[in-house]
Design an enzyme around this catalytic site. Structure first.
Site, PDB file in Angstrom:
ATOM      1  N   GLU B  91       0.840  -1.181   0.000  1.00 11.82           N
ATOM      2  CA  GLU B  91       0.000   0.000   0.000  1.00 11.82           C
ATOM      3  C   GLU B  91       0.877   1.233   0.000  1.00 11.82           C
ATOM      4  OE1 GLU B  91      -2.848   0.242   3.128  1.00 11.82           O
ATOM      5  OE2 GLU B  91      -3.581   2.202   2.455  1.00 11.82           O
ATOM      6  N   GLY B  92       0.552   2.134  -0.883  1.00 14.63           N
ATOM      7  CA  GLY B  92       1.301   3.379  -0.912  1.00 14.63           C
ATOM      8  C   GLY B  92       0.329   4.525  -0.785  1.00 14.63           C
ATOM      9  N   ASP B 206       8.267   7.197 -13.060  1.00 14.12           N
ATOM     10  CA  ASP B 206       8.158   7.065 -11.604  1.00 14.12           C
ATOM     11  C   ASP B 206       9.111   5.977 -11.110  1.00 14.12           C
ATOM     12  OD1 ASP B 206       7.270   7.637  -9.070  1.00 14.12           O
ATOM     13  OD2 ASP B 206       5.491   6.373  -9.202  1.00 14.12           O
TER      14      ASP B 206
END
Lengths: 190, 941
Positions: B91-92, B206
Site C-alpha cells: 500500500e502506498g 516514476d
C-alpha cells in the site's frame, strides 16, 4: 490568472453571477483536497478545516492575493463548501447507520469519515438554514467560524463588520441556534 | 418572527454585557418596553446563551475528521472483472496492491493495483489504452508486464501486472549486504530494462526503489521494474483544477523526480526524466542516502520542494556519505565495507556516474539508459568514464547565472589575490619555497574560492582555475590584435596565475609573448616590461633553464635599480629572486649579499621587528646553514622565529617553515633532541592547519622520519617514512618529487635494517629507469654517485645483472661527462676491475676511491661496502695484514648504524674468520666465531 482569481475579480467588479460559479469550483477543490490529504495520511490522522481552506486558497488563487479584498468572497464560498461537504458526509453516515445504502462509496462520496460529532450536524444545518432565512449575515458568520475554521477577526473582516459586532453576532447566533436545536430535539431540561 | 431582527440582536448583545441580572432586567424593561413578545424572545435567547456552554465553539472538523478506510469496498474476496483479490501485498499513498487470481483465459496469479486517489477514471483508462499497444510490445526479463487495466465497481482505476514476489532493490541490497560491485551489477539490469522500454517508446516517469523489485530466479537476484505505463496514465493534465492531484502525487516521491517533472510543465517530459530517477536510485544504492534529505524536503512546502529539485545542486555522494555521521557506519556495514573505503571508491570516479545522471540540465545527463549502464561497466573495468566533473567554465557560467553577487565577489578576491602575489613573491627565493606558495595559492583558489561556490569542484590540483584559464587562453588568441598592450596585460595576469599554479610552460608561453609586446611597445626600461621580465625569469628557472633565467633576472634587476626607488616592492622582489637563483647555483656569498641588501631596506622602511624582516632573516639563515656557518645561522633563525611567532603566531605558515629549517639546522649540528622537538612541533602545526595529506605535512613527516633514522630510532623512522611514502603516492602521485625523494630515504633505512627485499622493491624501478636510458640526458655527478653506490649494493647482495646495469652506466657516463682522469671515473673503473676479479688493477683505484669517500662529511652511513670490498681485494691477494683491520673496522663501524645481526656485519665477521683460518690464527678465528649471532652451526663451514 487562475479560474478562481478570474471569478473573484468578476465578483469584485459586480458580476453577481460569478458568485454562483465560485462555489462549485471551491467545493470540488476542497473535497478533492480533503480526500487526498486524508488518503496520504494514516488512518486516525486528523485534518484541520482552517489548514484545508487556506491551502485551497493558496492553490486556487495563489499567494499574490494574500491581502486582497476579493478573498472575502473566496472564504465565504469556502465556508459554504465546507459546510456542504460536512453535512453531506453526515447524511451519508446517517444513511449507512440506518442500514441503508451499504453499497460502494464512489469517488464522489469522498472517503472522509466523520467521527460522531458533539453536535448533530444535520439538525444544526436545519437550524442554520432557518437562521439564514432570518439573518443571512449572522448565518454566514457561523459558516465561516464553525465550518471553515476562520477566527472571528477574519470573519469580521470578510463580512465587513467590526470585531466587536462579530463577537455580538456570534453570541447571538450561538444562543439562537442552541435554542432552536434544543427546542426541536427535546424540551430543555430546565 | 422576523419583524425586528436587528433590534433583537442588539438588545440581546447589550443584555449579555450587563453584569448583574438586576441591571439586565432594568435594561430589558427599557429596551423592550411593552413588547412582551420581543421580551420573551430575548429572554429565551438569554437562557439559551447561558446554557449553550461550548456549543459550536469546537469546530466540526479538526479532531473529528479522520481518514476513513479508503478501500472499504475492496478487499480479499472481492471480484473485480476477471480477478479475485486474494490478499493485500502493498500500500502506498496512491494505490493499494493486491495479489489476485485470474481464472480466465488462463489461471494465474497477478498483482492488481487499485488507485486510491480521486481522479478521472475514464481518462486514466483512456490514457492507458492509448499506450497499451506499446506496453504490450515490451518484453524484457527485467520488466514486469502490465497486463490489463480497468475500473472497479467503485469507479477507481486499477491495473493488472505480472506478479513479482520480492522486495525493493534497496531493501534487498541492504538486507543481503551486497557490496558495491554486486549493487552495480543489479543496477545495470535496471538500466537495461529501462533502455528496452525507452526503445519501445515507453517512459516510466516514476522510477524509485519501490518500483524496482528484486526477485530470486534459480537463486540469482533478478530485478524487475514494475508499473511501466501507470504513471503516465495516472498523471493528469496540468490545469488549475488538477494542481492538487499533482501536488498530492508529488508528495509521494519528490526525491526521485526530475527538475523538469517537478516544474510541472508536464507536456515536455521525455526519457531523460527516467535517467534522472535512475541517477537518484544509483545515488541511494551507493550511499544509502538520497541527494536531498527527504525529511527536510517534506518539512518544506510544495514551492520549496520544487525549488530544491529545480535549483539546488545535490552534494556529491562522497560528501553526502560523510555528512551522515553515525548513520554512515551502518551504510558501510550494509555494503560489507568501511566508510573510508566507500568514500575513497566514490571519490575515485564512481560518484560521477550518479552525478551525471542527475544533472539539472537534461542535455548534460547520459543520453540513454544504455550509456549509463556502459559507464557503470567502464567503472567496473577500470576504463575511463564518460562522466566527469562539470567543466569549470560551465559551472562558472552557471553560478554566474545563479548568483551574480557571489561570483563578482569571487572575481574581486581573485583580483586582489593576483595583486597580492606580487608582494608575496618577494619571499619566494628558492624552489621549495616556490612550490609551497604555488601549493598554497592553488589550495586557496580551489578550496576557498571556487570550492565554496561549487560543491563539485575539480578533482585534480588547481583544476578549476587551470581549466578556466585554459579555456580563456584559447579564446585570447587573435582577440586583441589591435590592442597589443591589453593583450599583454591579460597575458601577464594569466601567465603569473599559471606560474603560481605550477603550470610553468603555459606561464612561459603567456609571459614570453607579453614580454615581446611590452619590449616592442614600451621599451626595455618600462616598469611593466621589467616586471614581466622578472616573472618570466623565475618561470625559466622553474623550467630548469637557468641560463635564460639568469639573463632575464639580471636584466630586470639592473633595469629596476636604474629606474625604481630603492625601496620599491618590485625591486625587493626581484632581488629576492635573483638571490634565489644564486642560492640554487651554490653562489652563497652573492645570495647573502643580495638578501642582506633587501633586509636592510625592509628594516629601515618597516622596522626591525616587521614580519617581512623575519622572512629575509630566515633566508639568510638558510644560506648560512648551507655554508655550514651554523652559529650565525642559529642566531638568525632563532631571531626570525621569535619575531614571526610574535607577529603571526605559532601556526603561521612562515613560522612553521622557520621552525622546520631551525630543526634541520639542529639536526645538522647533531643536536637531535632540539631538532626532534622543533620538527615535531612543526609537523603538529601542519597537521592542524592543512591536514594529514597535504604536501607540506608530508614533507615534514619525511624530515622527522629522516631525523629518527639518523638517531638510530629505526622503527620510529620506518613507521613515519613508510606512512609518508604511502600517503604521498596516494595524494601526490608516483612522479611527484616529494614521493620520489622518499625512495632513497626509505632505501637507506631498509639498508640499515637489513631489509633487503623491501629495499630492492624500492630500488628495482631505479634499475629499470637507468636501463631504459631515459635518464641519460639529465644525469649529473650527484645522480651518478647514487647509481654507482646502488650498483655496489646490488653486487654486494649478489644480484649481478642489476649491478652490471648500474655500475656500467655510471662508468660509461662518467667517462663521457667527467673524463678518464676524474676521481669518480677512476672509482668506476676500479669497481669494473673488481667485478671482473682483476684485483691487482682494482686495488689502487679502490684505495683512492675509499679515501675520497671517507673525506665526505655528515654521512649517516659510513662507506661500509667500499671498505669491505677493499678488504676482499687485499684478502684475495693474500695481504691478510691489510685486510684484517678493514674488516674489523666494518664490524666496529656498523655498530649503532646497522641493526644487530645485520647481514653485512655478519658477512664481515665471516670474512674475518676465513681470513684468520687462512692466516693460521685459529684462536682469533674462534674468538670471532663466538661473536657471531646465534645461528653458528650453519655458518661454520
Amino acid at each position: 490568472m487562475s479560474d478562481v482569481t478570474r471569478i473573484l475579480f468578476a465578483i469584485e467588479h459586480g458580476d453577481a453571477q460569478a458568485v454562483d460559479k465560485l462555489l462549485p469550483v471551491v467545493y470540488d477543490e476542497l473535497r478533492l483536497l480533503a480526500a487526498q490529504k486524508l488518503s496520504q495520511e494514516r488512518p486516525g490522522q486528523t485534518l484541520q478545516a482552517t489548514a484545508l481552506v487556506h491551502e485551497a486558497y493558496i492553490r486556487l488563487v495563489g499567494s499574490e492575493g494574500q491581502n486582497w479584498n476579493g478573498r472575502g468572497h473566496f472564504f465565504a464560498a469556502a465556508a459554504e463548501a465546507m459546510r456542504r461537504i460536512l453535512i453531506d458526509n453526515a447524511r451519508r453516515k446517517q444513511r449507512q447507520k440506518h442500514g441503508g445504502d451499504h453499497q460502494r462509496v464512489g469517488l464522489d462520496d469522498a472517503d472522509i469519515a466523520i467521527e460522531e460529532p458533539s453536535t448533530n450536524l444535520i439538525v444544526l444545518d436545519e437550524a442554520l438554514t432557518k437562521l439564514a432565512n432570518e439573518d443571512r449575515v449572522v448565518a454566514d458568520l457561523v459558516k465561516m467560524r464553525y465550518f471553515a475554521g476562520l477566527t472571528l477577526g477574519q470573519a469580521a473582516e470578510i463580512i465587513g463588520v467590526s470585531r466587536r459586532t462579530a463577537d455580538r453576532y456570534w453570541a447571538y447566533a450561538r444562543a439562537w441556534l442552541y435554542q432552536e436545536i434544543t427546542k426541536s430535539e427535546k424540551p430543555p431540561s430546565q | 418572527m422576523n419583524e425586528e431582527p436587528k433590534d433583537i440582536k442588539s438588545i440581546f448583545a447589550e443584555a449579555i454585557e450587563k453584569k448583574s441580572s438586576k441591571e439586565r432586567a432594568a435594561f430589558l424593561d427599557k429596551a423592550c418596553g411593552a413588547d412582551g413578545d420581543l421580551r420573551s424572545k430575548v429572554e429565551d435567547l438569554l437562557r439559551a446563551h447561558s446554557q449553550a456552554g461550548d456549543f459550536l465553539e469546537e469546530p466540526p472538523i479538526g479532531s473529528i475528521v479522520t481518514l476513513g478506510d479508503p478501500h472499504l469496498t475492496e478487499g480479499p474476496g472481492t471480484i473485480i472483472s476477471r480477478y479475485k483479490l486474494l490478499e493485500q501485498i502493498g500500500e502506498g499513498g496512491m494505490a493499494v496492491v493486491y495479489m489476485a487470481e485470474q481464472k480466465e483465459p488462463i489461471r494465474r496469479k497477478v498483482a492488481l493495483k487499485v488507485i486510491k486517489l480521486g481522479m478521472d477514471t475514464k481518462q486514466v483508462i483512456a490514457r492507458f489504452e492509448a499506450e497499451r499497444q506499446a506496453l504490450a510490445m515490451m518484453d524484457h526479463p527485467n520488466i514486469a508486464k502490465v497486463l490489463d487495466a480497468g475500473a472497479t465497481e467503485t469507479g477507481r482505476p486499477y491495473f493488472v501486472m505480472e506478479l513479482v514476489k520480492g522486495v525493493s532493490i534497496t531493501e534487498y541490497c541492504d538486507k543481503n549486504k551486497l557490496n558495491t560491485r554486486e549493487r552495480l551489477d543489479l543496477f545495470m539490469q535496471v538500466c537495461n530494462a529501462v533502455q528496452h522500454a525507452h526503445q519501445k517508446g515507453i517512459i516510466h516517469r516514476d522510477i524509485k526503489p519501490s518500483n524496482v523489485m528484486v526477485t530470486l530466479l534459480d537463486g540469482q537476484p533478478v530485478t524487475k521494474v514494475i508499473d511501466f505505463g501507470i504513471a503516465k496514465a495516472t498523471s493528469l493534465e496540468l490545469t488549475e483544477k488538477t494542481l492538487f492531484t499533482r501536488y498530492a502525487q508529488m508528495i509521494g516521491t519528490p526525491e526521485y523526480m526530475s527538475p523538469e517533472q517537478a516544474e510541472m510543465c508536464g507536456l515536455d517530459v521525455d526519457t531523460r526524466t527516467d535517467i534522472y530517477s535512475l541517477g537518484v536510485l544509483l545515488y541511494q544504492l551507493l550511499t544509502g542516502a538520497l541527494p536531498f534529505d527527504p525529511e527536510m524536503l517534506r518539512a518544506s512546502g510544495y514551492a520549496e520542494i520544487r525549488r530544491t529539485i529545480v535549483e539546488d545542486e545535490p552534494p556529491r555522494p562522497s560528501t553526502r556519505l560523510s555528512s551522515l555521521g553515525e548513520e554512515a557506519k551502518k551504510v558501510a556495514e550494509s555494503r560489507g565495507t568501511k566508510i573510508a573505503l566507500l568514500v575513497a571508491r566514490l571519490r575515485k570516479e564512481l560518484e560521477w556516474i550518479p552525478l551525471k545522471a542527475i544533472r539539472k540540465d537534461r542535455t548534460r545527463r547520459y543520453r540513454s539508459a544504455a550509456e549509463m549502464s556502459d559507464d557503470v561497466q567502464n567503472y567496473l573495468n577500470g576504463a575511463p568514464l564518460i562522466a566527469g566533473p562539470e567543466s569549470t567554465l560551465y559551472r562558472l557560467k552557471k553560478s554566474i547565472h545563479r548568483n551574480r553577487a557571489l561570483v563578482i565577489s569571487i572575481f574581486s578576491i581573485l583580483a586582489v589575490l593576483l595583486a597580492g602575489i606580487v608582494v608575496s613573491m618577494v619571499f619566494a627565493v628558492r624552489a621549495e619555497r616556490q612550490a609551497r606558495i604555488s601549493q598554497a595559492v592553488s589550495d586557496f583558489l580551489r578550496n576557498d574560492l571556487l570550492g565554496s561556490a561549487d560543491p563539485w569542484s575539480g578533482r585534480t590540483e588547481g583544476a578549476t582555475v587551470v581549466s578556466f584559464l585554459d579555456a580563456a587562453s584559447k579564446r585570447l588568441e587573435g582577440k586583441f590584435a589591435d590592442e597589443p598592450l591589453i593583450e599583454a596585460s591579460i597575458r601577464y595576469t594569466f601567465g603569473s596565475t599559471y606560474h603560481h599554479l605550477g603550470r610553468y610552460s603555459e606561464a612561459e608561453n603567456h609571459l614570453r609573448r607579453c614580454l615581446e609586446i611590452r619590449r616592442d611597445r614600451l621599451g626595455n626600461e618600462d616598469f611593466e616590461t621589467l616586471n614581466c621580465m622578472r616573472e618570466l625569469g623565475w618561470v625559466y628557472r622553474e623550467l630548469g633553464n637557468n641560463k635564460q633565467a639568469e639573463m632575464l633576472l639580471v636584466e630586470a634587476l639592473e633595469g629596476m635599480r636604474r629606474t625604481l626607488d630603492k625601496e620599491h616592492d618590485a625591486l625587493l622582489s626581484c632581488m629576492g629572486w635573483r638571490a634565489g637563483l644564486y642560492f640554487d647555483q651554490g653562489r652563497y656569498d652573492e645570495a647573502e649579499r643580495l638578501y642582506a641588501e633587501g633586509l636592510e631596506v625592509i628594516q629601515r622602511k618597516l622596522g626591525a621587528e616587521h614580519s617581512w624582516a623575519a622572512v629575509y632573516m630566515h633566508w639568510i639563515g638558510v644560506v648560512y646553514q648551507n655554508q655550514r656557518r651554523f652559529d650565525e645561522a642559529e642566531k638568525l633563525l632563532t631571531e626570525a622565529l621569535d619575531i614571526r611567532r610574535r607577529t603571526n603566531g605559532d601556526l603561521d605558515s612562515e613560522t612553521l617553515y622557520i621552525i622546520h629549517d631551525l630543526g634541520l639546522l639542529y639536526s645538522d649540528q647533531e643536536r637531535y633532541e632540539d631538532a626532534e622537538r622543533l620538527l615535531a612541533e612543526a609537523l603538529e602545526g601542519r597537521r592542524k592547519v592543512v591536514g594529514e595529506g597535504h604536501p607540506e605535512t608530508l614533507r615534514l613527516m619525511g624530515t622527522l622520519g629522516r631525523l629518527y633514522r639518523r638517531q638510530g630510532k629505526l622503527d620510529q623512522a620506518e613507521q613515519l617514512l613508510s606512512e609518508c611514502y604511502r600517503k604521498s603516492r596516494e595524494v601526490l602521485g608516483e612522479e611527484h618529487p616529494t614521493t620520489s625523494d622518499l625512495i632513497p630515504d626509505l632505501a637507506v633505512l631498509y639498508y640499515r635494517q637489513g631489509k633487503i627485499d623491501e629495499m630492492a622493491a624500492l630500488t628495482d624501478n631505479v634499475v629499470e629507469v637507468v636501463r631504459s636510458g631515459l635518464l641519460d640526458e639529465s644525469l649529473n655527478p650527484m645522480m651518478l654517485h647514487m647509481i654507482h653506490s646502488l650498483g655496489m649494493w646490488y653486487l654486494h647482495i649478489g644480484r649481478e645483472v642489476e649491478a652490471e646495469t648500474l655500475l656500467g652506466k655510471a662508468l660509461e657516463v662518467r667517462r663521457r661527462m667527467l673524463g678518464e682522469e676524474h676521481p669518480d671515473t677512476q672509482a668506476s673503473v676500479g669497481m669494473d676491475y673488481f667485478r671482473r676479479g682483476q684485483y691487482d688493477k682494482a686495488e689502487p683505484l679502490l684505495i683512492k676511491a675509499l679515501e675520497d669517500e671517507r673525506r665526505k662529511e655528515g654521512q649517516e652511513v659510513p662507506p661500509l661496502i667500499s671498505i669491505y670490498n677493499l678488504a676482499l681485494v687485499h684478502h684475495r691477494q693474500g695481504d691478510y695484514d691489510k685486510a684484517e683491520p678493514l674488516l674489523v673496522e666494518v664490524v666496529e663501524l656498523s655498530e649503532g648504524v646497522l641493526i644487530e645481526g645485520h647481514p653485512d656485519t655478519v658477512a664481515a665477521m665471516n670474512e674475518l674468520i676465513k681470513l684468520y683460518e687462512a692466516w693460521e690464527k685459529p684462536q682469533k678465528a674462534q674468538e670471532w666465531r663466538s661473536k657471531l649471532p646465534r645461528k653458528k652451526g650453519t655458518e661454520e663451514q
